[in-house]
Design a protein around this motif. Sequence first.
Motif, short mmCIF file in Angstrom:
data_model
loop_
_atom_site.label_atom_id
_atom_site.label_comp_id
_atom_site.label_asym_id
_atom_site.label_seq_id
_atom_site.Cartn_x
_atom_site.Cartn_y
_atom_site.Cartn_z
N PRO A 122 0.83 -1.22 0.00
CA PRO A 122 0.00 0.00 0.00
C PRO A 122 0.86 1.26 0.00
O PRO A 122 1.92 1.29 0.62
N THR A 123 0.33 2.31 -0.70
CA THR A 123 1.02 3.62 -0.72
C THR A 123 0.60 4.40 0.51
O THR A 123 -0.60 4.59 0.75
N PRO A 124 1.53 4.89 1.34
CA PRO A 124 1.16 5.58 2.59
C PRO A 124 0.45 6.91 2.28
O PRO A 124 0.81 7.61 1.35
N THR A 125 -0.60 7.21 3.06
CA THR A 125 -1.31 8.50 2.95
C THR A 125 -0.54 9.57 3.70
O THR A 125 0.27 9.27 4.58
N PRO A 126 -0.86 10.87 3.39
CA PRO A 126 -0.12 11.96 4.07
C PRO A 126 -0.32 11.94 5.58
O PRO A 126 0.56 12.32 6.33
N PHE A 127 -1.52 11.49 6.04
CA PHE A 127 -1.78 11.53 7.48
C PHE A 127 -1.08 10.40 8.22
O PHE A 127 -1.07 10.38 9.43
N GLN A 128 -0.57 9.47 7.45
CA GLN A 128 0.20 8.42 8.09
C GLN A 128 1.62 8.86 8.37
O GLN A 128 2.38 8.17 9.04
N ASN A 129 1.98 10.03 7.82
CA ASN A 129 3.32 10.55 8.01
C ASN A 129 3.32 11.47 9.23
O ASN A 129 2.68 12.52 9.22
N PRO A 130 3.99 11.17 10.33
CA PRO A 130 3.98 12.01 11.54
C PRO A 130 4.53 13.39 11.29
O PRO A 130 4.09 14.37 11.87
N HIS A 131 5.49 13.52 10.41
CA HIS A 131 6.06 14.85 10.12
C HIS A 131 5.01 15.74 9.45
O HIS A 131 4.95 16.93 9.71
N HIS A 132 4.17 15.13 8.60
CA HIS A 132 3.11 15.93 7.94
C HIS A 132 2.09 16.43 8.97
O HIS A 132 1.63 17.57 8.89
N ALA A 133 1.71 15.62 9.94
CA ALA A 133 0.76 16.04 10.96
C ALA A 133 1.30 17.20 11.78
O ALA A 133 0.58 18.14 12.13
N ILE A 134 2.59 17.17 12.08
CA ILE A 134 3.21 18.27 12.84
C ILE A 134 3.15 19.57 12.04
O ILE A 134 2.87 20.65 12.57
N ASN A 135 3.39 19.49 10.71
CA ASN A 135 3.36 20.69 9.87
C ASN A 135 1.96 21.31 9.84
O ASN A 135 1.79 22.52 9.88
N VAL A 136 0.93 20.47 9.74
CA VAL A 136 -0.44 20.97 9.71
C VAL A 136 -0.77 21.69 11.01
O VAL A 136 -1.37 22.77 11.03
N THR A 137 -0.37 21.12 12.14
CA THR A 137 -0.61 21.75 13.44
C THR A 137 0.07 23.11 13.53
O THR A 137 -0.50 24.09 14.03
N ALA A 138 1.30 23.17 13.04
CA ALA A 138 2.04 24.44 13.07
C ALA A 138 1.34 25.50 12.22
O ALA A 138 1.28 26.68 12.59
N ILE A 139 0.78 25.09 11.08
CA ILE A 139 0.07 26.04 10.21
C ILE A 139 -1.15 26.60 10.92
O ILE A 139 -1.43 27.81 10.90
N TYR A 140 -1.93 25.70 11.59
CA TYR A 140 -3.11 26.16 12.32
C TYR A 140 -2.74 27.14 13.43
O TYR A 140 -3.43 28.13 13.68
N ILE A 141 -1.65 26.87 14.13
CA ILE A 141 -1.21 27.76 15.21
C ILE A 141 -0.84 29.14 14.65
O ILE A 141 -1.23 30.18 15.20
N CYS A 142 -0.13 29.15 13.52
CA CYS A 142 0.26 30.43 12.91
C CYS A 142 -0.96 31.23 12.45
O CYS A 142 -1.04 32.44 12.64
N LEU A 143 -1.92 30.51 11.87
CA LEU A 143 -3.14 31.20 11.43
C LEU A 143 -3.91 31.78 12.61
O LEU A 143 -4.44 32.90 12.54
N GLY A 144 -3.94 31.05 13.72
CA GLY A 144 -4.61 31.56 14.92
C GLY A 144 -3.94 32.81 15.46
O GLY A 144 -4.61 33.79 15.85
#
Length: 329
Positions: free
Chosen positions: A130-152
Amino acid sequence: MMTLHCIDEKFLDAGRCQPCKTKYAIRAGFEFNKNCGWSNNQLTQSPYRPCRQGTFNDGSSDKCQTCRPCITQFIACSTTSDTICCKQGEQVFKGTCIPQPLPTTVKTTVSWTSINSSFGSSTTSLTPTPTPTPFQNPHHAINVTAIYICLGILSALTLVCLFLVIKRRRINHLNKEFQKRNGTIRESLSKKGINRYEQSISYNMIKESDNNDHSTGSAYLLAPKIQSAPLKTVLNNLDVLEELMQVLDPDISGAKNTRHLAAQCSFSFAWINYAYSMKDHKSPLVAVLEGVVTKNPEWTVGHLAELLTTISRNDAVEILAKLPAGVEE
């Protein structure tokens, strides 16, 4: 005589408190002013006032209603419509509630690798990967959280800056209003002496005009019993007195009023001004009639009719004709 006071949504009409909507139409985005803008049988301000922030009137009510709160996403209320609460699972888009899009999923692709090796009669096959999804990548999840914090953080800073700009503009506006009002007060004080002089001239003009317009006899013949009735009869008849107050007390350009009647009765200019300054508490006409009855108890309704004819107010003489003919002293 007691003065009848009405509640805010009513006004005094012919001695009765009537709802504002019987005289004025209900307007969306507005509510009725106190007593429909009437004071002492005069329209002193607009019958309407706009709805305050956080309230609305869609044209179905006398008063503005409080906008309802929402626990979900909502479309803010205006002065003419209530808050629109979106249903669970909906979001606001271009002024309407629409269903929220389903979460984006990444399809898993499977690579099948088949290696056929012919070593004799044997075949080798690999299992699907199987090809891994982006949410299976822990580094990708950290980047999304950082984006939300910056937007807030950016949103909070934007709101703070907007608040400071609005506050500064409001302070500047208040300063300008204060300076303008001070200038008006100074100008008013400088003209005070001129106003007194003009008032004195106006009073002399009233007296002179009254002398020039003088004519004897009533324009409308009153019944003999009404003419001979004592003047206090007018004060005792509330219906006739109310009509006389409505036509004689207001200051209308080109029409002689209670001021001229008081001048004919030899009241001083200062006394007339004082009577009108107390207009909110007592009718100037009532004050004049009470003063005449006190000084000249022998005066009759006929005397008053003659004075009204002298100042060309025959409409008021017509009202006097409504007194009961059988009235006695």
